[in-house]
Design a protein around this motif. Structure first.
Motif, PDB file in Angstrom:
ATOM      1  N   HIS A 174       0.822  -1.151  -0.125  1.00  9.41           N
ATOM      2  CA  HIS A 174       0.107  -0.081   0.081  1.00  9.41           C
ATOM      3  C   HIS A 174       0.872   1.355  -0.027  1.00  9.41           C
ATOM      4  O   HIS A 174       1.976   1.295   0.513  1.00  9.41           O
ATOM      5  CB  HIS A 174      -0.987   0.014   1.400  1.00  9.41           C
ATOM      6  CG  HIS A 174      -0.246  -0.123   2.404  1.00  9.41           C
ATOM      7  ND1 HIS A 174      -0.080  -1.430   2.964  1.00  9.41           N
ATOM      8  CD2 HIS A 174       0.171   0.764   3.454  1.00  9.41           C
ATOM      9  CE1 HIS A 174       0.575  -1.303   4.206  1.00  9.41           C
ATOM     10  NE2 HIS A 174       0.842   0.202   4.393  1.00  9.41           N
TER      11      HIS A 174
ATOM     12  N   GLY B 238      -2.792  10.035  -5.228  1.00  3.16           N
ATOM     13  CA  GLY B 238      -2.882   8.377  -5.625  1.00  3.16           C
ATOM     14  C   GLY B 238      -2.965   7.603  -4.352  1.00  3.16           C
ATOM     15  O   GLY B 238      -1.977   7.771  -3.386  1.00  3.16           O
TER      16      GLY B 238
ATOM     17  N   TYR C 158      -3.393   3.759  -2.743  1.00  5.01           N
ATOM     18  CA  TYR C 158      -3.295   2.332  -3.287  1.00  5.01           C
ATOM     19  C   TYR C 158      -3.122   1.563  -2.056  1.00  5.01           C
ATOM     20  O   TYR C 158      -2.459   1.587  -1.474  1.00  5.01           O
ATOM     21  CB  TYR C 158      -2.347   2.305  -4.188  1.00  5.01           C
ATOM     22  CG  TYR C 158      -2.403   3.297  -5.426  1.00  5.01           C
ATOM     23  CD1 TYR C 158      -2.788   3.018  -6.623  1.00  5.01           C
ATOM     24  CD2 TYR C 158      -1.404   4.295  -5.233  1.00  5.01           C
ATOM     25  CE1 TYR C 158      -2.857   4.032  -7.587  1.00  5.01           C
ATOM     26  CE2 TYR C 158      -1.389   5.269  -6.279  1.00  5.01           C
ATOM     27  CZ  TYR C 158      -2.119   5.007  -7.529  1.00  5.01           C
ATOM     28  OH  TYR C 158      -2.114   6.003  -8.474  1.00  5.01           O
TER      29      TYR C 158
ATOM     30  N   THR D 107      -1.711  -3.805  -3.235  1.00  6.10           N
ATOM     31  CA  THR D 107      -0.899  -3.392  -4.388  1.00  6.10           C
ATOM     32  C   THR D 107       0.062  -4.411  -4.446  1.00  6.10           C
ATOM     33  O   THR D 107       0.811  -5.059  -3.573  1.00  6.10           O
ATOM     34  CB  THR D 107      -0.157  -2.100  -4.020  1.00  6.10           C
ATOM     35  OG1 THR D 107      -0.783  -1.007  -3.705  1.00  6.10           O
ATOM     36  CG2 THR D 107       0.620  -1.858  -5.475  1.00  6.10           C
TER      37      THR D 107
ATOM     38  N   PRO E 117       3.860  -0.638  -9.922  1.00  7.44           N
ATOM     39  CA  PRO E 117       2.614  -1.162  -9.497  1.00  7.44           C
ATOM     40  C   PRO E 117       1.952  -1.949 -10.556  1.00  7.44           C
ATOM     41  O   PRO E 117       1.872  -1.416 -11.686  1.00  7.44           O
ATOM     42  CB  PRO E 117       1.836  -0.122  -9.009  1.00  7.44           C
ATOM     43  CG  PRO E 117       2.865   0.925  -8.773  1.00  7.44           C
ATOM     44  CD  PRO E 117       3.814   0.619  -9.551  1.00  7.44           C
TER      45      PRO E 117
ATOM     46  N   GLY F 218      -4.052  -3.552  -8.050  1.00  8.22           N
ATOM     47  CA  GLY F 218      -4.304  -2.947  -6.647  1.00  8.22           C
ATOM     48  C   GLY F 218      -5.677  -2.151  -6.714  1.00  8.22           C
ATOM     49  O   GLY F 218      -6.153  -2.093  -7.740  1.00  8.22           O
ATOM     50  N   ASP F 219      -6.113  -1.979  -5.586  1.00  5.66           N
ATOM     51  CA  ASP F 219      -7.079  -1.126  -5.225  1.00  5.66           C
ATOM     52  C   ASP F 219      -6.921   0.443  -5.202  1.00  5.66           C
ATOM     53  O   ASP F 219      -5.636   0.591  -4.568  1.00  5.66           O
ATOM     54  CB  ASP F 219      -7.851  -1.483  -4.029  1.00  5.66           C
ATOM     55  CG  ASP F 219      -8.636  -2.798  -3.798  1.00  5.66           C
ATOM     56  OD1 ASP F 219      -8.668  -3.427  -4.963  1.00  5.66           O
ATOM     57  OD2 ASP F 219      -8.591  -3.463  -3.008  1.00  5.66           O
ATOM     58  N   ASN F 220      -7.360   1.074  -6.047  1.00  8.15           N
ATOM     59  CA  ASN F 220      -7.048   2.388  -6.270  1.00  8.15           C
ATOM     60  C   ASN F 220      -8.102   3.552  -5.738  1.00  8.15           C
ATOM     61  O   ASN F 220      -9.114   3.406  -6.509  1.00  8.15           O
ATOM     62  CB  ASN F 220      -6.568   2.558  -7.611  1.00  8.15           C
ATOM     63  CG  ASN F 220      -6.260   4.170  -8.200  1.00  8.15           C
ATOM     64  OD1 ASN F 220      -6.350   5.083  -7.165  1.00  8.15           O
ATOM     65  ND2 ASN F 220      -5.754   4.417  -9.260  1.00  8.15           N
TER      66      ASN F 220
ATOM     67  N   SER G  79      -7.614   6.803  -6.114  1.00  5.15           N
ATOM     68  CA  SER G  79      -7.409   8.087  -6.450  1.00  5.15           C
ATOM     69  C   SER G  79      -8.179   8.830  -7.299  1.00  5.15           C
ATOM     70  O   SER G  79      -8.262  10.136  -7.509  1.00  5.15           O
ATOM     71  CB  SER G  79      -6.023   8.294  -7.341  1.00  5.15           C
ATOM     72  OG  SER G  79      -6.026   7.222  -8.556  1.00  5.15           O
TER      73      SER G  79
END
Length: 190
Positions: A88, A127, A129, A132, A139, A142-144, A146
């Motif tokens: 992360h 951003g 994340y 990740t 990267p 992953g989960d973003n 942003s």
């Protein structure tokens, strides 16, 4: 009298030992990011300093970048290289005020919004994340968070003797992100 001196010596020793304890929270390095109540440790930080060259058409001397993560962050070819252990991170694209272009301004940066004075410091992009996966220093999944809309918030930056203190808070209708970091930032000059 002897007992009084002994008691005074024990009392003074106790005060000195507890006041010199290494449990002083103000000396701890690192930090955390909290997303909707879930904590993520932040152990490393990196900075890409403001551009100080002559090509101001293609490079904004007001812009600099900070990234905080839970693993090692290197810098190569004027950009970040992330260790495969990172899961992360949070990064900030920041612009200083016009008066401080070419340097990292130690102040509070609000998220840019319509009607703001463009000449003041502000956050250009964030951003955030989690989960990740890093491959070859970048990267790949992953989960973003942003791209979340209608976000409000700020990041405050200060520095003393090479130790940065960064405190941030962002939110919208679906997410709340807060955090802090205290430590050195690996850096490169542009």
């Amino acid at each position: 009298m002897k007992n009084l001196i002994s008691i005074f010596t024990v009392l003074l020793s106790t005060i000195l030992l507890t006041s010199c304890s290494d449990n002083d929270d103000s000396l701890k390095l690192g930090g955390k990011m909290v997303i909707n109540g879930v904590e993520y440790p932040l152990t490393q930080g990196a900075i890409i300093h403001n551009y100080t060259g002559d090509d101001t058409v293609n490079n904004d001397p007001r812009k600099f970048y900070i990234t905080l993560a839970n693993g090692a962050i290197g810098l190569a070819d004027n950009w970040y290289v992330y260790s495969n252990s990172i899961t992360h991170l949070i990064n900030f694209s920041l612009l200083t005020s016009l008066e401080h272009q070419g340097s990292v301004e130690h102040t509070t940066f609000p998220i840019f919004s319509p009607g703001m004075d463009f000449n003041k410091p502000f956050i250009n992009n964030i951003g955030i994340y989690t989960n990740t996966v890093i491959e070859n220093g970048l990267p790949v999944s992953g989960d973003n968070l942003s791209s979340i809309n209608t976000i409000t918030g700020q990041v405050s930056i200060s520095e003393s003797n090479g130790i940065y203190t960064i405190v941030f808070s962002f939110s919208n209708a679906e997410n709340t992100v807060t955090g802090n970091y205290r430590g050195r930032l690996t850096g490169i000059e542009l």
